[in-house]
Write a protein that holds these residues in place. Structure first.
Motif, mmCIF file in Angstrom:
data_model
loop_
_atom_site.group_PDB
_atom_site.id
_atom_site.type_symbol
_atom_site.label_atom_id
_atom_site.label_comp_id
_atom_site.label_asym_id
_atom_site.label_seq_id
_atom_site.Cartn_x
_atom_site.Cartn_y
_atom_site.Cartn_z
ATOM 1 N N ALA A 134 -16.044 -62.849 -11.782
ATOM 2 C CA ALA A 134 -16.045 -62.093 -13.036
ATOM 3 C C ALA A 134 -15.563 -60.660 -12.816
ATOM 4 O O ALA A 134 -14.678 -60.188 -13.538
ATOM 5 N N VAL A 135 -16.111 -59.969 -11.813
ATOM 6 C CA VAL A 135 -15.702 -58.577 -11.599
ATOM 7 C C VAL A 135 -14.262 -58.491 -11.102
ATOM 8 O O VAL A 135 -13.577 -57.500 -11.361
ATOM 9 N N SER A 136 -13.786 -59.548 -10.423
ATOM 10 C CA SER A 136 -12.405 -59.516 -9.928
ATOM 11 C C SER A 136 -11.392 -59.568 -11.070
ATOM 12 O O SER A 136 -10.227 -59.241 -10.878
ATOM 13 N N LYS A 137 -11.842 -59.949 -12.259
ATOM 14 C CA LYS A 137 -10.954 -60.029 -13.423
ATOM 15 C C LYS A 137 -11.194 -58.886 -14.405
ATOM 16 O O LYS A 137 -10.597 -58.851 -15.471
ATOM 17 N N MET A 176 -7.783 -55.495 3.154
ATOM 18 C CA MET A 176 -8.635 -54.386 2.764
ATOM 19 C C MET A 176 -9.926 -54.424 3.571
ATOM 20 O O MET A 176 -10.446 -55.482 3.875
ATOM 21 N N LYS A 177 -10.406 -53.273 3.866
ATOM 22 C CA LYS A 177 -11.656 -53.169 4.598
ATOM 23 C C LYS A 177 -12.816 -53.153 3.619
ATOM 24 O O LYS A 177 -12.684 -52.685 2.495
ATOM 25 N N LEU A 178 -13.942 -53.668 4.048
ATOM 26 C CA LEU A 178 -15.136 -53.679 3.216
ATOM 27 C C LEU A 178 -16.075 -52.588 3.708
ATOM 28 O O LEU A 178 -16.423 -52.550 4.894
ATOM 29 N N ARG A 179 -16.474 -51.691 2.804
ATOM 30 C CA ARG A 179 -17.424 -50.620 3.134
ATOM 31 C C ARG A 179 -18.808 -51.041 2.646
ATOM 32 O O ARG A 179 -19.050 -51.119 1.447
ATOM 33 N N LEU A 180 -19.692 -51.301 3.589
ATOM 34 C CA LEU A 180 -21.079 -51.639 3.278
ATOM 35 C C LEU A 180 -21.874 -50.341 3.299
ATOM 36 O O LEU A 180 -22.089 -49.751 4.361
ATOM 37 N N GLN A 181 -22.281 -49.883 2.116
ATOM 38 C CA GLN A 181 -22.977 -48.606 1.986
ATOM 39 C C GLN A 181 -24.467 -48.775 2.249
ATOM 40 O O GLN A 181 -25.045 -49.823 1.965
ATOM 41 N N GLU A 182 -25.090 -47.708 2.783
ATOM 42 C CA GLU A 182 -26.521 -47.738 3.117
ATOM 43 C C GLU A 182 -26.837 -48.987 3.933
ATOM 44 O O GLU A 182 -27.830 -49.677 3.694
ATOM 45 N N ALA A 183 -25.991 -49.256 4.893
ATOM 46 C CA ALA A 183 -26.051 -50.506 5.651
ATOM 47 C C ALA A 183 -27.258 -50.551 6.585
ATOM 48 O O ALA A 183 -27.629 -49.554 7.195
ATOM 49 N N VAL A 184 -27.811 -51.741 6.682
ATOM 50 C CA VAL A 184 -28.894 -52.029 7.623
ATOM 51 C C VAL A 184 -28.474 -53.258 8.414
ATOM 52 O O VAL A 184 -28.097 -54.278 7.818
ATOM 53 N N GLN A 185 -28.521 -53.157 9.731
ATOM 54 C CA GLN A 185 -28.237 -54.311 10.580
ATOM 55 C C GLN A 185 -29.576 -54.937 10.943
ATOM 56 O O GLN A 185 -30.366 -54.361 11.690
ATOM 57 N N MET A 226 -18.627 -52.318 -6.947
ATOM 58 C CA MET A 226 -18.062 -53.484 -7.637
ATOM 59 C C MET A 226 -16.550 -53.371 -7.749
ATOM 60 O O MET A 226 -15.850 -54.388 -7.709
ATOM 61 N N ALA A 227 -16.034 -52.153 -7.833
ATOM 62 C CA ALA A 227 -14.574 -51.980 -7.874
ATOM 63 C C ALA A 227 -13.955 -52.465 -6.562
ATOM 64 O O ALA A 227 -12.915 -53.122 -6.573
ATOM 65 N N ASP A 228 -14.603 -52.166 -5.426
ATOM 66 C CA ASP A 228 -14.103 -52.656 -4.137
ATOM 67 C C ASP A 228 -14.173 -54.175 -4.058
ATOM 68 O O ASP A 228 -13.256 -54.825 -3.545
ATOM 69 N N LEU A 229 -15.259 -54.758 -4.566
ATOM 70 C CA LEU A 229 -15.372 -56.227 -4.585
ATOM 71 C C LEU A 229 -14.245 -56.835 -5.408
ATOM 72 O O LEU A 229 -13.663 -57.848 -5.018
ATOM 73 N N ALA A 230 -13.950 -56.214 -6.546
ATOM 74 C CA ALA A 230 -12.896 -56.730 -7.427
ATOM 75 C C ALA A 230 -11.556 -56.762 -6.705
ATOM 76 O O ALA A 230 -10.825 -57.752 -6.785
ATOM 77 N N VAL A 231 -11.231 -55.700 -5.989
ATOM 78 C CA VAL A 231 -9.959 -55.634 -5.271
ATOM 79 C C VAL A 231 -9.960 -56.614 -4.098
ATOM 80 O O VAL A 231 -9.005 -57.354 -3.883
ATOM 81 N N LEU A 232 -11.056 -56.628 -3.348
ATOM 82 C CA LEU A 232 -11.148 -57.463 -2.154
ATOM 83 C C LEU A 232 -11.000 -58.952 -2.476
ATOM 84 O O LEU A 232 -10.378 -59.696 -1.725
ATOM 85 N N PHE A 233 -11.557 -59.383 -3.619
ATOM 86 C CA PHE A 233 -11.549 -60.809 -3.954
ATOM 87 C C PHE A 233 -10.604 -61.164 -5.106
ATOM 88 O O PHE A 233 -10.718 -62.246 -5.686
#
Length: 127
Positions: A93-96, A1-10, A22-29
């Motif tokens: 925690a969010v992954s569960k 899965m790809k990670l989308r970093l929103q409002e990203a600053v490099q 957090m839903a993306d974090l849950a799926v990713l991890f």
């Protein structure tokens, strides 16, 4: 899965910051190899988050050659093997948790594209 970093600053060539749903974090991890003590802490966070999800931050590390592309204000990091450096128990925690409990919630995410050795050296220098 790809990670989308929103409002990203490099910030520089290896450090990025922004927000991830957090839903993306849950799926990713979901399959991340969390240690037993981390899962015990995660159970406490999860019970607390059932009454209301509170924002948190997480620090991730990936290899320097991790590819990414820009989409507007967001950065999309290609499939990679992530290492959670800070915030493990909250991510566990969010992954569960059920996705509907995570809707409309984001976590602040810091991403370092460094080798494990360079990341450890950088953390040592901060102490």
């Amino acid at each position: 899965m790809k990670l989308r970093l929103q409002e990203a600053v490099q910030e520089n060539e290896y450090y990025f910051r922004g927000f991830v749903s957090m839903a993306d974090l849950a799926v990713l991890f979901a399959e991340y190899p969390f240690e037993e003590d981390t899962l015990e802490k995660a159970a406490i966070h999860r019970r607390s988050m059932e009454r209301g999800v509170t924002p948190f931050s997480v620090t991730l590390r990936a290899m320097p050659d991790t590819g990414w592309t820009a989409e507007g204000e967001d950065l999309i990091f290609n499939d990679t093997r992530w290492e959670i450096r800070d915030g493990k128990s909250r991510v566990a925690a969010v992954s569960k948790m059920a996705e509907e409990n995570l809707a409309d919630h984001e976590a602040e995410v810091k991403i370092f594209l460094l080798t494990k050795e360079k990341m450890e050296n950088m953390e040592q220098n901060r102490i």
